[in-house]
Scaffold this active site. Structure first.
Site, PDB file in Angstrom:
ATOM      1  N   ASP A   1     -24.194  -6.630  -0.364  1.00 11.95           N
ATOM      2  CA  ASP A   1     -23.764  -5.814   0.785  1.00 11.95           C
ATOM      3  C   ASP A   1     -22.282  -5.510   0.605  1.00 11.95           C
ATOM      4  O   ASP A   1     -21.431  -6.355   0.882  1.00 11.95           O
ATOM      5  CB  ASP A   1     -24.011  -6.573   2.099  1.00 11.95           C
ATOM      6  CG  ASP A   1     -23.530  -5.776   3.314  1.00 11.95           C
ATOM      7  OD1 ASP A   1     -22.873  -4.716   3.133  1.00 11.95           O
ATOM      8  OD2 ASP A   1     -23.809  -6.209   4.449  1.00 11.95           O
TER       9      ASP A   1
ATOM     10  N   HIS B   1     -13.803 -10.236  16.575  1.00  9.86           N
ATOM     11  CA  HIS B   1     -14.793  -9.192  16.897  1.00  9.86           C
ATOM     12  C   HIS B   1     -16.001  -9.757  17.643  1.00  9.86           C
ATOM     13  O   HIS B   1     -16.829  -9.004  18.156  1.00  9.86           O
ATOM     14  CB  HIS B   1     -15.296  -8.515  15.616  1.00  9.86           C
ATOM     15  CG  HIS B   1     -14.225  -7.792  14.864  1.00  9.86           C
ATOM     16  ND1 HIS B   1     -13.463  -6.809  15.439  1.00  9.86           N
ATOM     17  CD2 HIS B   1     -13.770  -7.912  13.592  1.00  9.86           C
ATOM     18  CE1 HIS B   1     -12.582  -6.354  14.542  1.00  9.86           C
ATOM     19  NE2 HIS B   1     -12.746  -7.013  13.416  1.00  9.86           N
TER      20      HIS B   1
ATOM     21  N   ASP C   1      -4.101  -8.592  13.402  1.00  7.61           N
ATOM     22  CA  ASP C   1      -5.118  -8.142  12.445  1.00  7.61           C
ATOM     23  C   ASP C   1      -5.199  -6.606  12.529  1.00  7.61           C
ATOM     24  O   ASP C   1      -4.890  -6.020  13.556  1.00  7.61           O
ATOM     25  CB  ASP C   1      -6.471  -8.762  12.843  1.00  7.61           C
ATOM     26  CG  ASP C   1      -7.586  -8.463  11.858  1.00  7.61           C
ATOM     27  OD1 ASP C   1      -7.918  -9.359  11.060  1.00  7.61           O
ATOM     28  OD2 ASP C   1      -8.139  -7.340  11.893  1.00  7.61           O
TER      29      ASP C   1
ATOM     30  N   HIS D   1      -7.768  -4.706  12.523  1.00 11.19           N
ATOM     31  CA  HIS D   1      -8.897  -4.195  13.295  1.00 11.19           C
ATOM     32  C   HIS D   1      -8.710  -4.535  14.773  1.00 11.19           C
ATOM     33  O   HIS D   1      -8.074  -5.535  15.102  1.00 11.19           O
ATOM     34  CB  HIS D   1     -10.210  -4.809  12.800  1.00 11.19           C
ATOM     35  CG  HIS D   1     -10.507  -4.531  11.361  1.00 11.19           C
ATOM     36  ND1 HIS D   1     -10.165  -5.413  10.354  1.00 11.19           N
ATOM     37  CD2 HIS D   1     -11.093  -3.471  10.765  1.00 11.19           C
ATOM     38  CE1 HIS D   1     -10.548  -4.907   9.188  1.00 11.19           C
ATOM     39  NE2 HIS D   1     -11.101  -3.718   9.409  1.00 11.19           N
TER      40      HIS D   1
ATOM     41  N   ASP E   1      -5.077  -8.385   7.083  1.00 13.51           N
ATOM     42  CA  ASP E   1      -5.523  -7.102   6.553  1.00 13.51           C
ATOM     43  C   ASP E   1      -4.562  -5.992   7.000  1.00 13.51           C
ATOM     44  O   ASP E   1      -4.679  -4.844   6.593  1.00 13.51           O
ATOM     45  CB  ASP E   1      -6.970  -6.799   6.964  1.00 13.51           C
ATOM     46  CG  ASP E   1      -7.291  -7.224   8.384  1.00 13.51           C
ATOM     47  OD1 ASP E   1      -6.356  -7.459   9.167  1.00 13.51           O
ATOM     48  OD2 ASP E   1      -8.496  -7.314   8.716  1.00 13.51           O
TER      49      ASP E   1
ATOM     50  N   TYR F   1      -7.986  -9.396   3.145  1.00 13.58           N
ATOM     51  CA  TYR F   1      -8.963  -9.318   2.064  1.00 13.58           C
ATOM     52  C   TYR F   1      -8.368  -9.064   0.696  1.00 13.58           C
ATOM     53  O   TYR F   1      -9.085  -9.024  -0.289  1.00 13.58           O
ATOM     54  CB  TYR F   1     -10.027  -8.260   2.430  1.00 13.58           C
ATOM     55  CG  TYR F   1     -10.581  -8.557   3.799  1.00 13.58           C
ATOM     56  CD1 TYR F   1     -11.447  -9.633   3.978  1.00 13.58           C
ATOM     57  CD2 TYR F   1     -10.151  -7.856   4.927  1.00 13.58           C
ATOM     58  CE1 TYR F   1     -11.913  -9.974   5.248  1.00 13.58           C
ATOM     59  CE2 TYR F   1     -10.612  -8.194   6.193  1.00 13.58           C
ATOM     60  CZ  TYR F   1     -11.483  -9.250   6.353  1.00 13.58           C
ATOM     61  OH  TYR F   1     -11.924  -9.596   7.591  1.00 13.58           O
TER      62      TYR F   1
HETATM   63  N1  Q9C Z   1     -15.115   0.814   6.116  1.00 10.27           N
HETATM   64  C1  Q9C Z   1     -12.082  -8.765  10.273  1.00 10.27           C
HETATM   65  O1  Q9C Z   1     -11.118  -8.354   9.697  1.00 10.27           O
HETATM   66  N2  Q9C Z   1     -16.182  -3.241   8.002  1.00 10.27           N
HETATM   67  N3  Q9C Z   1     -13.211  -8.081  10.316  1.00 10.27           N
HETATM   68  C2  Q9C Z   1     -15.676  -1.989   8.378  1.00 10.27           C
HETATM   69  C3  Q9C Z   1     -15.062   0.171   7.367  1.00 10.27           C
HETATM   70  C4  Q9C Z   1     -16.047  -4.314   8.924  1.00 10.27           C
HETATM   71  C5  Q9C Z   1     -13.324  -6.809   9.655  1.00 10.27           C
HETATM   72  C6  Q9C Z   1     -16.098  -0.904   7.455  1.00 10.27           C
HETATM   73  C7  Q9C Z   1     -14.696  -4.953   8.898  1.00 10.27           C
HETATM   74  C8  Q9C Z   1     -14.667  -6.208   9.721  1.00 10.27           C
HETATM   75  C9  Q9C Z   1     -12.065 -10.071  10.976  1.00 10.27           C
HETATM   76 ZN    ZN Z   2      -9.462  -7.357  10.393  1.00 10.40          ZN
END
Ligand code: Q9C
Ligand code: ZN
Length: 696
Positions: A52, A167, A204, A206, A297, A337
């Site tokens: 994935d 999240h 973060d 997001h 991130d 990441y």
């Molecule tokens: N291309 C945290 O950083 N994917 N979660 C998004 C966009 C999910 C991130 C796809 C990213 C979750 C904790």
């Molecule tokens: Zn994030």
């Protein structure tokens, strides 16, 4: 210059600790000065079992690489290690429904196919037979940290956890998150420790929509998040992530969203948002605890964030938060990441929690147009809810120019940024080990009576130098009292040590602060300092020949009017005793002093505190802590001899100790004073770009 003085100088070391560099410093015993680290290898067990691409970036090496670097830097060893534990189901239910907890619990015995099928019910999530114990441990590790901070066992700390949490919602896993570690910790702090005001800072990249949802009605939790948004085109693509979503019912005003509508945001954009949005509200809110949803991130190189903030930016963000809640700050890992960027950013965060000086912030100190739009919009949205923004008369941006086309920063070269594996030369430069500063010691140039004070252990007392006839004559025009006693010799010795890096910062006492300021500025300039910031508080003389010197920036608060100085971009005066009242001073600190200081990028900061300058001791400590940011910790404080009792408080502030009490409550600046401050900021924003809070 150095050799001659060196020979004449003897030093008095109060303790051998003064010789220890930051990497060698002793492990502090548990107590309010200590920093905790919570990490358990068990949290590396959870991993993706199928293919994935969306979830593949959230792997165990995020923790192992980070922890390895913390050890390599000697940072982990300086922390108090707290054991992690698995949270109880009762604790999970502080935020999550019993039904959802049962669903996650059930994953322990599921086959790969069953796990995969369950994951499909949520957005961007995977499960593993170890998900339940790991996610429980991530919560438990966070609670261990919060308990240690709230009982005073440690002062602050960090928890390295997986899976992340912000999240996750009452009934749903989302975005790699299973249980909401930080939200549960906030509820726990309220229920088990009786806290009434908790600040959550979610840096973060997001939007922590899970955390926002848990607290949207709750005025006891101020939730701040910035996030890549791109006008709702970036995941999780929610309307509720925009700046005009501010909370509901009694919670109105306690949700603060800063959308990033462009990628490539830099240090100046991040620090500007802290100075002009988060800090004014946070200071007014006066939290008893700060929880950081510390995702990295948002750092340079991250494939999700695509931002350009360098690792030292996180040191500055941490420094800016530490004056809140007496330094009771718990940083809890969320995303991040790019393994090297993540590890480096965590190092700089933890280093700052440990009290090490922050490295100077690199890069152009101008925020981009797009971030200014966001700042303007979120300030307009929150002006009705916060006294510190009420005086603003600017509305939201009507025609956002960054919807299409430019307005952001130019992107890094295509070769420079991207996946976890591929790195370009620019990124290498930012991620290479920054050299540790050679000394972190504090110097003190004071009368011998200072020896009786309770000073930090690594302070170094100047013995001073005997000045040559010519040197004494050169300075004697300033103030005869100053040149007669040892104060001048000690001041010069201390300043030389700061400029040559033998100590990082210091305090110099003298019979006349104005004269000491003139000496220190002249000496700094003659030693080649290119940018010297001089913050003078109280009624002090501004040396005439410095008003138009491009290498010196003078900021005078609470002194006499200096109309003759005001035409110069390098002379900024906020006159009158009202300027040092807490409400006005704190407004000026975040909206004027720090933005100017960060725009100027000084090599040395002088802070001259005139006798009876009007500031509360707490505000002086705050100023001392925060002005260490812009010059990478290089600071000389100048005090009147009669202010000996202040030396203790300010020496500890220089040494990185938490403030002795919380900042508020205090009456806000009067509308008249707020207007004076605001007008000054608008007048000077062309010279000092970080003053900007709007695109108009
Ligand atoms: N291309 C945290 O950083 N994917 N979660 C998004 C966009 C999910 C991130 C796809 C990213 C979750 C904790
Ligand atoms: Zn994030």
């Amino acid at each position: 210059m150095r050799g001659r003085r060196e020979a004449a100088r003897t030093r008095c070391l109060r303790s051998s600790a003064a010789r220890a560099g930051p990497g060698m410093a002793e492990n502090r015993p548990p107590g309010p000065q200590a920093t905790a680290l919570v990490y358990d290898e068990d949290m590396t067990r959870v991993r993706l079992l199928w293919d994935d691409p969306e979830c593949a970036i959230e792997g165990p090496e995020r923790l192992t690489a980070t922890y390895a670097r913390l050890c390599h830097r000697g940072l982990a060893q300086r922390c108090v290690r707290l054991p992690a534990r698995e949270a109880t189901e009762e604790e999970l239910q502080l935020v999550h429904s019993p039904e959802y907890v049962a669903v996650v619990k059930g994953t322990q015995t599921m086959s790969k196919e069953e796990l995969q099928a369950l994951a499909q019910q949520y957005d961007a999530v995977y499960f593993h037979p170890s998900t339940f114990p790991c996610a429980r441990m991530a919560v438990g590790a966070t609670l261990q940290l919060v308990d240690a901070v709230l009982t005073g066992a440690v002062g602050n700390g960090m928890a390295l956890v997986r899976p992340p949490g912000h999240h996750s919602q009452r009934d749903a896993a989302n975005g790699f998150c299973v249980f909401n570690n930080v939200a549960i910790a906030a509820e726990h702090a309220k229920r088990r420790h009786g806290l009434q005001r908790i600040l959550i800072v979610d840096w973060d990249i997001h939007h922590g929509q899970g955390t926002q949802g848990v607290f949207e009605n709750d005025p006891s939790v101020l939730y701040f998040s910035w996030h890549r948004y791109e006008h709702q085109s970036f995941w999780p693509r929610l309307r509720e992530s925009d700046y005009d979503v501010v909370g509901q019912g009694p919670g109105r005003g306690f949700t603060v969203n800063v959308p990033w509508n462009k990628v490539g945001m830099k240090n100046a954009d991040y620090v500007s948002v802290f100075l002009h949005v988060l800090l004014p509200l946070a200071i007014e809110f006066d939290p008893q605890l700060v929880l950081v949803s510390a995702g990295f991130d948002s750092g340079i190189g991250d494939p999700e964030g695509q931002m350009q903030a360098t690792p030292e930016c996180f040191a500055h963000l941490t420094l800016l938060l530490l004056p809140l809640a007496q330094g009771r700050l718990c940083a809890v890992l969320e995303g991040g990441y790019h393994l090297q960027s993540l590890a480096e950013c965590v190092c700089l965060t933890l280093q700052t929690l440990l009290g090490d000086p922050v490295p100077a912030l690199s890069g152009d100190p101008a925020p981009c147009l797009s971030s200014l739009e966001s700042i303007q919009n979120v300030r307009a949205a929150h002006a009705p809810h916060w006294a510190s923004l009420r005086h603003e008369d600017t509305g939201p941006v009507l025609n956002p120019s960054t919807w299409h086309g430019d307005g952001g920063h130019p992107p890094l070269g295509a070769q420079s940024i991207g996946t976890t594996e591929r790195r370009g030369p620019l990124l290498d430069k930012f991620l290479s080990c920054p050299p540790a500063p050679p000394h972190t010691g504090i110097g003190l140039a004071a009368p011998d009576s200072a020896a009786s004070l309770n000073l930090p252990p690594d302070i170094l007392q100047e013995e001073g130098v005997t000045l040559s006839k010519e040197e004494a004559a050169m300075w004697s025009r300033l103030d005869s009292a100053f040149t007669q006693d040892q104060a001048l010799g000690k001041l010069l010795a201390l300043l030389d040590e700061i400029l040559t890096g033998q100590v990082r910062a210091g305090i110099a006492m003298s019979p006349t602060v104005s004269a000491a300021m003139a000496v220190a500025v002249c000496r700094g300039l003659s030693c080649g300092v290119q940018r010297l910031l001089c913050v003078a508080i109280g009624d002090l003389d501004i040396p005439e020949d410095l008003r138009d010197n491009g290498r010196v920036l003078l900021l005078n608060m609470g002194g006499k009017d200096h109309p003759e100085a005001s035409p110069f971009p390098s002379c900024i005066c906020l006159s009158g005793h009202e300027a040092t009242e807490p409400g006005t001073f704190l407004l000026a600190l975040t909206s004027l002093i720090l933005p100017v200081a960060y725009s100027f990028r000084p090599e040395l900061v002088l802070v001259a505190l005139g006798p009876g300058c009007g500031l509360r001791t707490l505000d002086m400590e705050l100023l001392t802590r925060l002005l260490q940011g812009p010059a990478g910790g290089r600071m000389l404080l100048l005090l009147q001899n009669s202010e000996l009792p202040l030396v203790e408080a300010l020496a500890w502030a220089l040494a990185g100790r938490a403030l002795p009490c919380t900042l508020g409550p205090f009456p806000p600046a009067s509308p008249k004073q707020a207007l004076v401050v605001t007008r000054l900021c608008r007048q000077r924003q062309l010279d000092w770009p970080m003053l900007q809070v709007s695109v108009t």
